[in-house]
Design a protein around this motif. Structure first.
Motif, PDB file in Angstrom:
ATOM      1  N   ARG A  94       0.874  -1.164   0.000  1.00 11.15           N
ATOM      2  CA  ARG A  94       0.000   0.000   0.000  1.00 11.15           C
ATOM      3  C   ARG A  94       0.913   1.215   0.000  1.00 11.15           C
ATOM      4  NH1 ARG A  94      -3.417   0.682   5.348  1.00 11.15           N
ATOM      5  NH2 ARG A  94      -3.859   2.646   4.274  1.00 11.15           N
ATOM      6  N   ASN A 122      -0.953  -3.730  -5.571  1.00 11.01           N
ATOM      7  CA  ASN A 122      -1.602  -2.925  -4.539  1.00 11.01           C
ATOM      8  C   ASN A 122      -2.676  -3.766  -3.848  1.00 11.01           C
ATOM      9  OD1 ASN A 122      -3.318  -1.063  -3.133  1.00 11.01           O
ATOM     10  ND2 ASN A 122      -2.386   0.595  -4.320  1.00 11.01           N
ATOM     11  N   ALA A 123      -2.434  -4.109  -2.587  1.00 10.35           N
ATOM     12  CA  ALA A 123      -3.350  -4.998  -1.868  1.00 10.35           C
ATOM     13  C   ALA A 123      -4.733  -4.386  -1.691  1.00 10.35           C
ATOM     14  CB  ALA A 123      -2.756  -5.352  -0.505  1.00 10.35           C
ATOM     15  N   GLU A 124      -4.791  -3.076  -1.488  1.00 11.38           N
ATOM     16  CA  GLU A 124      -6.083  -2.422  -1.253  1.00 11.38           C
ATOM     17  C   GLU A 124      -6.938  -2.396  -2.512  1.00 11.38           C
ATOM     18  OE1 GLU A 124      -4.606   1.279   0.346  1.00 11.38           O
ATOM     19  OE2 GLU A 124      -5.101   0.617   2.378  1.00 11.38           O
ATOM     20  N   LYS A 125      -6.281  -2.486  -3.670  1.00  9.39           N
ATOM     21  CA  LYS A 125      -7.020  -2.520  -4.931  1.00  9.39           C
ATOM     22  C   LYS A 125      -7.191  -3.946  -5.456  1.00  9.39           C
ATOM     23  CE  LYS A 125      -5.425   2.084  -6.344  1.00  9.39           C
ATOM     24  NZ  LYS A 125      -4.670   2.854  -7.372  1.00  9.39           N
ATOM     25  N   PRO A 127      -8.684  -6.831  -3.535  1.00  7.76           N
ATOM     26  CA  PRO A 127      -9.292  -7.506  -2.380  1.00  7.76           C
ATOM     27  C   PRO A 127      -9.481  -9.006  -2.581  1.00  7.76           C
ATOM     28  CG  PRO A 127     -10.922  -6.225  -3.587  1.00  7.76           C
ATOM     29  CD  PRO A 127      -9.585  -5.843  -4.148  1.00  7.76           C
ATOM     30  N   ALA A 130      -6.012 -10.613  -2.061  1.00 12.48           N
ATOM     31  CA  ALA A 130      -5.588 -10.392  -0.680  1.00 12.48           C
ATOM     32  C   ALA A 130      -6.346 -11.317   0.272  1.00 12.48           C
ATOM     33  CB  ALA A 130      -5.811  -8.934  -0.288  1.00 12.48           C
ATOM     34  N   TYR A 207      -9.347 -10.559   5.199  1.00 14.45           N
ATOM     35  CA  TYR A 207      -8.235  -9.668   4.852  1.00 14.45           C
ATOM     36  C   TYR A 207      -8.392  -8.369   5.592  1.00 14.45           C
ATOM     37  CZ  TYR A 207      -5.785  -6.018   2.321  1.00 14.45           C
ATOM     38  OH  TYR A 207      -5.020  -4.929   1.993  1.00 14.45           O
ATOM     39  N   ASN A 208      -7.336  -7.976   6.264  1.00 14.58           N
ATOM     40  CA  ASN A 208      -7.304  -6.681   6.940  1.00 14.58           C
ATOM     41  C   ASN A 208      -5.997  -6.013   6.614  1.00 14.58           C
ATOM     42  OD1 ASN A 208      -9.777  -6.787   8.574  1.00 14.58           O
ATOM     43  ND2 ASN A 208      -8.764  -8.551   9.524  1.00 14.58           N
ATOM     44  N   SER A 209      -6.058  -4.828   6.043  1.00 15.99           N
ATOM     45  CA  SER A 209      -4.823  -4.101   5.667  1.00 15.99           C
ATOM     46  C   SER A 209      -4.194  -3.489   6.897  1.00 15.99           C
ATOM     47  CB  SER A 209      -5.161  -3.008   4.661  1.00 15.99           C
ATOM     48  OG  SER A 209      -4.025  -2.256   4.385  1.00 15.99           O
ATOM     49  N   SER A 211      -2.436  -0.679   8.698  1.00 17.72           N
ATOM     50  CA  SER A 211      -2.529   0.764   8.461  1.00 17.72           C
ATOM     51  C   SER A 211      -1.241   1.496   8.804  1.00 17.72           C
ATOM     52  CB  SER A 211      -3.683   1.351   9.281  1.00 17.72           C
ATOM     53  OG  SER A 211      -3.486   1.121  10.652  1.00 17.72           O
TER      54      SER A 211
END
Length: 212
Positions: A94, A122-125, A127, A130, A207-209, A211
């Protein structure tokens, strides 16, 4: 009189060893002498074929994107990447400082280890991936061999627990997982990795990013 006898025994042993070494050298010289021009040409041809195969392999790797650290922009492209190359290191990232630190080291290693494909996602994009691969902490490196995730490097814990680790520390960790080679393919040994192999097709639940 005992000392001279011991000395005589030692001298005989030394002479025996020396004779054995001399005989071995003589055998090697004789073997070289027996090589005729045809034998030398055959050895040369074999070496040329080995060099040709390695050149072809390097060309194939470069065509697949090896030697460069690139980004996968669509999740669906991840599957084609891991299927095309035997060894892939995928950085799930990220936009944060720790991931930028990892980018720096991977950019260096990608150029040094052409035998492996280095990519980032990009992990947040992403899902879907991930979640499937249980990516929780970022950065996470998924170490993929033969289209299966064989191991992970999660955060910096295994790299000294700090963001000022050296590229060599990361290189050693990746080599331990045998997703890169330190001395060429012939130096590979059976993997000691105890991480559970997980297919990229296997489903998981959460999945939890991170922060941080």
């Amino acid at each position: 009189m005992e000392v001279p006898k011991v000395q005589e025994i030692i001298e005989k042993q030394v002479l025996t060893v020396a004779k054995a070494v001399e005989d071995k050298i003589d055998d090697e010289i004789a073997a070289l002498d027996r090589l005729d021009l045809d034998d030398i040409e055959a050895l040369r041809e074999r070496r040329l074929q080995q060099m040709k195969k390695m050149a072809e392999k390097r060309s194939r790797w470069i065509a697949l994107g090896h030697g460069d650290y690139s980004e996968i922009h669509a999740e669906k492209d991840f599957f084609s990447v891991v299927k095309a190359s035997d060894r892939v290191i995928c950085h799930f990232y990220r936009e944060n400082w720790p991931c930028k630190v990892m980018d720096k080291h991977l950019s260096i290693l990608a150029k040094q280890h052409i035998e492996t494909r280095f990519v980032k996602l990009n992990a947040e994009k992403s899902p879907f991936l991930a979640e499937k691969l249980k990516i929780v902490v970022l950065p996470t490196l998924a170490l993929i061999k033969n289209a299966k995730v064989d191991d992970y490097v999660v955060g910096f814990d295994e790299l000294g627990g700090t963001d000022d680790f050296s590229t060599e520390i990361l290189e050693e960790r990746l080599a331990k997982a045998q997703v890169i080679f330190l001395e060429g393919e012939s130096s590979l040994k059976p993997s000691n990795s105890t991480a559970k192999t997980r297919s990229v097709r296997q489903s998981t639940k959460s999945y939890n990013s991170d922060s941080e």
